[in-house]
Design an enzyme around this catalytic site. Structure first.
Site, PDB file in Angstrom:
ATOM      1  N   ARG A  14      38.229  48.760  48.048  1.00 19.63           N
ATOM      2  CA  ARG A  14      39.628  49.205  48.013  1.00 19.63           C
ATOM      3  C   ARG A  14      39.977  49.689  46.605  1.00 19.63           C
ATOM      4  NH1 ARG A  14      44.981  45.775  49.897  1.00 19.63           N
ATOM      5  NH2 ARG A  14      44.234  44.238  48.372  1.00 19.63           N
ATOM      6  N   ASP A  73      48.651  37.175  45.754  1.00 19.38           N
ATOM      7  CA  ASP A  73      48.248  38.372  45.033  1.00 19.38           C
ATOM      8  C   ASP A  73      49.474  39.213  44.755  1.00 19.38           C
ATOM      9  OD1 ASP A  73      48.862  39.644  47.420  1.00 19.38           O
ATOM     10  OD2 ASP A  73      46.825  40.320  47.831  1.00 19.38           O
TER      11      ASP A  73
END
Length: 548
Positions: free
Chosen positions: A163, A444
């Site tokens: 990613r 996160d």
């Protein structure tokens, strides 16, 4: 390190990694991508701002009229699954440090999403060393020893998916023609250039997760990048595969179009649940009716989230690609068996909901969760996927995706948890750590963003605390912030997260106090705070476009 006209590296950190990665060929490729696509990227970012102004003015989100023919046409399908992506029942995600890469590849999950985005703080050392770690892992040269313990790859490992950062993020340590390059293109270019042919030689391919998109034209840009890049290195077109995270509210109205734009390179869509909640609040910032309760109450079963899930599964299976489920943020609680069982029961229920709904796989954040997720999917998904579950009964209207029917309350504890999470994560991120355990949840950037915009929303609309009736004002939040940061790293914040620095706590405190007072919340805390990281990496402040 090679010298390429127009390309400048503004940081000397991780010099050995730079010397290996920044070859003349790699930098020339990166420069070609920048010069070809940067103007389009910038125009699409301006289009995001224009769209937000329309939302603020009361223009409701809806399915695009100009692409109705794409949604109505039943005959088009996406590319067949690439090698290693036929069965994705459990995907583990995490940052790209060497130990994490080995543990994730060895976890028993079907795939590993190596993350340069929300779970990685983008210090230049993290970004370039992460690239080295992935390069070495692909070639099975990643083994190492530390503290008397050996880390080495198993014979059978998870399939690698990468990613890159979102379109909105710059990479300020690298400029081309005196412009910062796109973080997306930097992450993609360095990985692709060094590894694409090697991956194919080993029986797989260059596979990606694409984050934070808000419009199908942003997917078209990625597809154009893929076509250009495959031609550039002499690779057959349609070798690349990309899964798009549907993690913004506008993208939920354009799932068909996003798949259509990437159809020859598509491997499906993913429910990026935490960013999606963040986007729901942010995009509807001018709508008082869209105020949400405590973060814990905004579950996958509330109406607007359930509608999004059902539409994503239907859309993917109609076009014959994977409909991936979301992240279970729970992590094992080693010192409390009873609490651990309760947490793992939540994981099982979440995974059962996903597989029953028709998802083809799910995400986990910790290797020890793999066993639970695999058991649920193995028992309920006997084949490699569930593309055959067309969910033709699903009818999702715009109103369903915009429903503000979310049972729950805003509590004093909810405010406190948001403050603590936002401060702890922000301080950790500025200090170079993009993934932290808090209260046995893996937090996160996406979860931190929810806390930030929720606090702004509650202050902006003077929401009231359910247990006291008090209005949530900036001063009320300030008091909680002050209690949390009192004593710095030796106070409450230091108890929550170990290893924080005093200056980073101060940055987090000042940032959050400023955010709750703004007319509108910032687009991304990562954009706001990138300058601090870049300057520590040696970049001259004058080169920064991020607001400090």
């Amino acid at each position: 390190m090679a010298s390429v006209p127009g390309v400048k590296i503004h940081s000397r950190v991780a010099a050995s990694a730079q010397a290996e990665l920044f070859t003349k060929g790699a930098l020339t490729f990166l420069a070609a991508l920048h010069r070809t696509f940067e103007s389009t990227r910038q125009s699409l970012l301006v289009a995001r701002e224009d769209a937000q102004r329309r939302f603020d003015a009361g223009v409701p989100l809806d399915f695009p009229t100009e692409t109705a023919h794409i949604r109505a046409e039943p005959s088009w399908h996406c590319a067949p699954p690439a090698p290693g992506l036929e069965d994705r029942r459990v995907e583990i995600t995490g940052p790209t440090d060497r130990k994490m890469v080995i543990n994730a590849l060895n976890s028993g999950a079907k795939t590993f999403m190596a993350d340069f985005e929300d779970s990685s703080a983008p210090t230049f050392a993290n970004m370039v060393n992460g690239q080295i770690n992935l390069r070495d892992a692909i070639r099975r040269q990643v083994d190492f020893e530390t503290g008397g313990k050996q880390y080495k790859l198993n014979e059978e490992t998870a399939v690698l998916i990468v990613r890159p950062r979102g379109w909105h993020l710059d990479e300020p340590r690298v400029t081309v023609d005196n412009q910062p390059v796109s973080g997306s293109l930097f992450d993609f270019a360095i990985f692709f250039y060094h590894n694409a042919h090697e991956l194919v030689k080993r029986g797989y391919g260059p596979y990606f997760y694409l984050p934070k998109m808000e419009h199908y034209l942003e997917a078209r840009l990625w597809n154009d990048v893929f076509v250009f890049s495959q031609s550039y290195i002499g690779m057959p077109h349609n070798t690349i595969r990309a899964t798009v995270l549907i993690e913004t509210l506008p993208a939920a109205f354009q799932m068909e179009e996003i798949l259509f734009e990437l159809r020859n390179h598509s491997s499906g869509l993913n429910c990026g649940r935490w960013d999606y909640i963040f986007s729901f609040i942010k995009k509807r910032r001018a709508d008082k009716s869209a105020v949400l309760p405590d973060r814990k109450d905004v579950t996958m079963t509330v109406p607007f989230m359930d509608a999004y899930v059902r539409l994503l599964i239907q859309t993917c299976h109609r076009r014959k690609v994977a409909a991936m489920g979301g992240m279970s943020a729970q992590i094992p609680i080693k010192d409390d068996p009873k609490a651990n069982e309760a947490a793992m029961a939540k994981v099982r229920a979440d995974k059962l909901r996903e597989v029953t709904a028709g998802h083809d796989g799910t995400w986990i954040a910790h290797p020890l969760i793999n066993k639970i997720a695999r058991e649920v999917f193995d028992q309920n998904m006997l084949g490699p996927n569930q593309y055959y579950k067309l969910r033709s009964e699903v009818k999702v209207a715009a109103a369903d995706l915009l429903s503000t029917n979310v049972p729950g309350q805003i509590t004093s504890e909810g405010v406190k948890e948001n403050v603590e999470t936002c401060l702890a994560y922000t301080a950790a991120w500025v200090g170079g750590n993009g993934c932290i355990p808090l209260n046995y949840l893996m937090e996160d950037a996406a979860t931190a963003e929810i806390t930030r915009v929720q606090l702004w929303q509650w202050v902006h609309y003077a929401s009231r605390i359910s247990d006291s009736g008090l209005p949530i004002t900036a001063q009320y939040v300030d008091e909680i912030i002050n209690k949390t940061t009192k004593g710095g790293v030796k106070g409450r914040l230091g108890e929550i997260v170990k290893g924080l620095k005093e200056e980073d706590v101060k940055i987090a405190e000042e940032y959050l106090k400023g955010q709750i007072r703004k007319r509108w919340p910032s687009e991304f805390l990562t954009s706001d705070l990138m300058g601090y990281i870049a300057i520590r990496d040696g970049v001259e402040p004058a080169l920064q476009r991020a607001a400090l």
